[in-house]
Enzyme design. Sequence first.
Site, short mmCIF file in Angstrom:
data_model
loop_
_atom_site.label_atom_id
_atom_site.label_comp_id
_atom_site.label_asym_id
_atom_site.label_seq_id
_atom_site.Cartn_x
_atom_site.Cartn_y
_atom_site.Cartn_z
N ASP A 176 0.83 -1.21 0.00
CA ASP A 176 0.00 0.00 0.00
C ASP A 176 0.87 1.27 0.00
O ASP A 176 2.09 1.19 -0.10
CB ASP A 176 -0.95 -0.04 1.20
CG ASP A 176 -2.33 0.52 0.92
OD1 ASP A 176 -2.45 1.39 0.02
OD2 ASP A 176 -3.30 0.11 1.58
N GLU A 209 -0.64 1.74 -5.23
CA GLU A 209 -0.20 3.14 -5.18
C GLU A 209 -1.34 4.10 -5.51
O GLU A 209 -1.15 5.32 -5.51
CB GLU A 209 1.00 3.29 -6.15
CG GLU A 209 1.75 4.57 -6.11
CD GLU A 209 1.32 5.51 -7.23
OE1 GLU A 209 1.92 6.60 -7.33
OE2 GLU A 209 0.38 5.18 -7.97
N TRP A 210 -2.54 3.53 -5.78
CA TRP A 210 -3.78 4.28 -6.01
C TRP A 210 -3.78 5.07 -7.32
O TRP A 210 -4.63 5.94 -7.51
CB TRP A 210 -4.12 5.22 -4.86
CG TRP A 210 -3.83 4.70 -3.50
CD1 TRP A 210 -3.95 3.41 -3.08
CD2 TRP A 210 -3.38 5.45 -2.37
NE1 TRP A 210 -3.60 3.30 -1.76
CE2 TRP A 210 -3.24 4.54 -1.30
CE3 TRP A 210 -3.09 6.80 -2.15
CZ2 TRP A 210 -2.82 4.92 -0.04
CZ3 TRP A 210 -2.67 7.19 -0.89
CH2 TRP A 210 -2.53 6.26 0.15
N ASP A 231 -9.75 3.43 -3.65
CA ASP A 231 -10.48 2.24 -3.22
C ASP A 231 -11.88 2.17 -3.81
O ASP A 231 -12.58 3.18 -3.91
CB ASP A 231 -10.60 2.22 -1.71
CG ASP A 231 -9.30 1.87 -1.02
OD1 ASP A 231 -9.26 1.98 0.21
OD2 ASP A 231 -8.33 1.49 -1.71
#
Length: 673
Positions: A176, A209-210, A231
């Site tokens: 994450d 890493e979004w 998310d």
Amino acid sequence: MRHLHTRTPRRRVVGALTAALLCAAGIAAPAVAAPAAEPAAPALADGLALTPPMGFNNWNSTHCRAEFNESMVKGIADLFVEKGLKDAGYQYVNLDDCWALPNRNADGKLVPDPVRFPDGIKAVADYVHSKGLKLGIYTSAGTKTCNSAGFPGALGHEYSDAQQFADWGVDYLKYDNCNNQGVDAKQRYTTMRDALKATGRPIVYSICEWGENKPWEWASGVGHSWRTTGDISDSWGSMLGILKQNLPLAPYAGPGHWNDPDMLEVGNGGMTDTEYRSHFSMWSVMAAPLLIGSDLRTASQATFDILDNKEVIAVDQDPLGKQGTVVSSEGGRWVVAKEMKDGSRAVALFNESGAARRIATTAKAVGLPQAPAYTLRDLWRHKSYNTAGTISATVPAHGTVLVRVSADRGWATHPPAVELGVDGSPLTVAGTATTLTSAVTDLGRTPAEHVSVRMTGPAGWTVEATSPTTSATVPTGRSLRTTWSVTAPAGTPTGSYDLTLKANYRSPAGTRADGTVPLTASVVVPPPSGTSGLGDLPWLSATNGYGPVERNTSNGESAAGDGHPLTIGGVVYGKGLGVHAESAVEYYTGKECEKVTANVGVDDEKGANGTVAFEIWADGTKVASTGVLTNAMPAQPLTADVTGAQVVRLVVTDGGDGIDSDHADWADAQLTC
């Protein structure tokens, strides 16, 4: 992961100077054109994740609750075997956050929580391996993980932690992005790549890493997958927003390096089974990792039926490794096609809208060669047909028809494909007859014979055919058209009701076939005369990014009624709608209204966060819109002429950067009739 703020999934601590959440990839939605650039780095040449990883992750169903423990993880492994999920291709049983103690030991090593995992991680890995499955684990590329309890992250401990994972028998690492102290993302993720490699153990490396630093441009030589968005949550709006961000990134995916639009929500209860089938279909067409996020211990049979559909899974797991690309997306009618190794195409006809829509394309448009006819395999109905080249269907609201089309010589052994459709408005006033016209159209190269059609409605409704319902033969490209009179009993409450259209027919060889389309009829009441607050009127339908649409308060993201006073730029409004992108609220106006007005903007409750855009639609035509609005802007007046419209739709989009903190207010929203 929903670690620090369970109602706003992407709020994380991202460094000493950045406690606010960060936006996802800056991909405009719905973007159709794919990026021109190819991946900047070659894929890892280690033979791992040559097809998208498939498995389970506990976070979406358990978060950090006490039920996440050794017993649960072992139970999931048992269910993989018992329910046939292992045979369907699922192999990773992955732990998410909260598996460790908040502090390392005196030697700087990670310590599994002895309450959750009394036998340690290695014992769990050994159990999972004994089932022929693999174990995954989680940490963050920061000083701490994302949960507010402050579990240790791996920044500065990469080699030690990676060796612990390898010694325990871990096969998959989700890494994450929280508490990263501002260290360069590529540097942080590359260090862990090297640490994993140094262990000598094959470990699939999932970069979470979004999408912040466009990992699709640099991570193919670093990890086996990378998150492209923030998310996901268990809502239609969230799934839709993430889908739109991930679709344009198709050129960057391939064997060993995958775009990851986050885990599956199938079965968690926030969407309908139709919406979950769309979720699963579109993730498969996008060659996304398929990580089950629901609690399989309590999952319904319908959930298992979706998750273990081997024909859909085969689309995701096709060894060619192509991500599907957008063929068209006009009016929320999406056609996405995926090239398959055997030369066929998987084609998703995806209906974003809240009503049944016809979605159509052709074999040529999806890249198939010219042929006399094609075999069309419906992957949810598990039936094969022939088509002369048209690929079309009436797709239910929020539904997806997923087919696999091939130019094979055996097409004539299958009955012709037929398309069922309905013309006319599905809106009806109780006690008043509504006329609908159905069409059964032969799409095949061969005629449909002995064709019959019927329409059924709820108990007590009158559904009568007023023209023929049978035909001896329907040739290629022709239709059996039937008119129907549909009446809801007087006094029927407003709301949506199910109608079903079904056709039966035979091929020239006598093979029986059928087609069914679920439809929705909405019982409506004429709008009141004068000017009314939209927060006080009944709506036809409402979809929202998080939680329900709220009347006269802001959106609270969870249960109905958990919002606050509507506040934009310090001004409090007593009436209106509180929504969260992606959102759409529809009202029946019955061609009797003239105007919609509102003061619109981002609610103050999200601080400096949130970017949205407002739109007003009248019968499918956009009649008013704002540009992208931010929290720094005062309320913007928005007025739309809706004269003659039967349905008015209020839409809020994410401003092109994902739905994080997108609390949007339709303050003082009014309808004049």
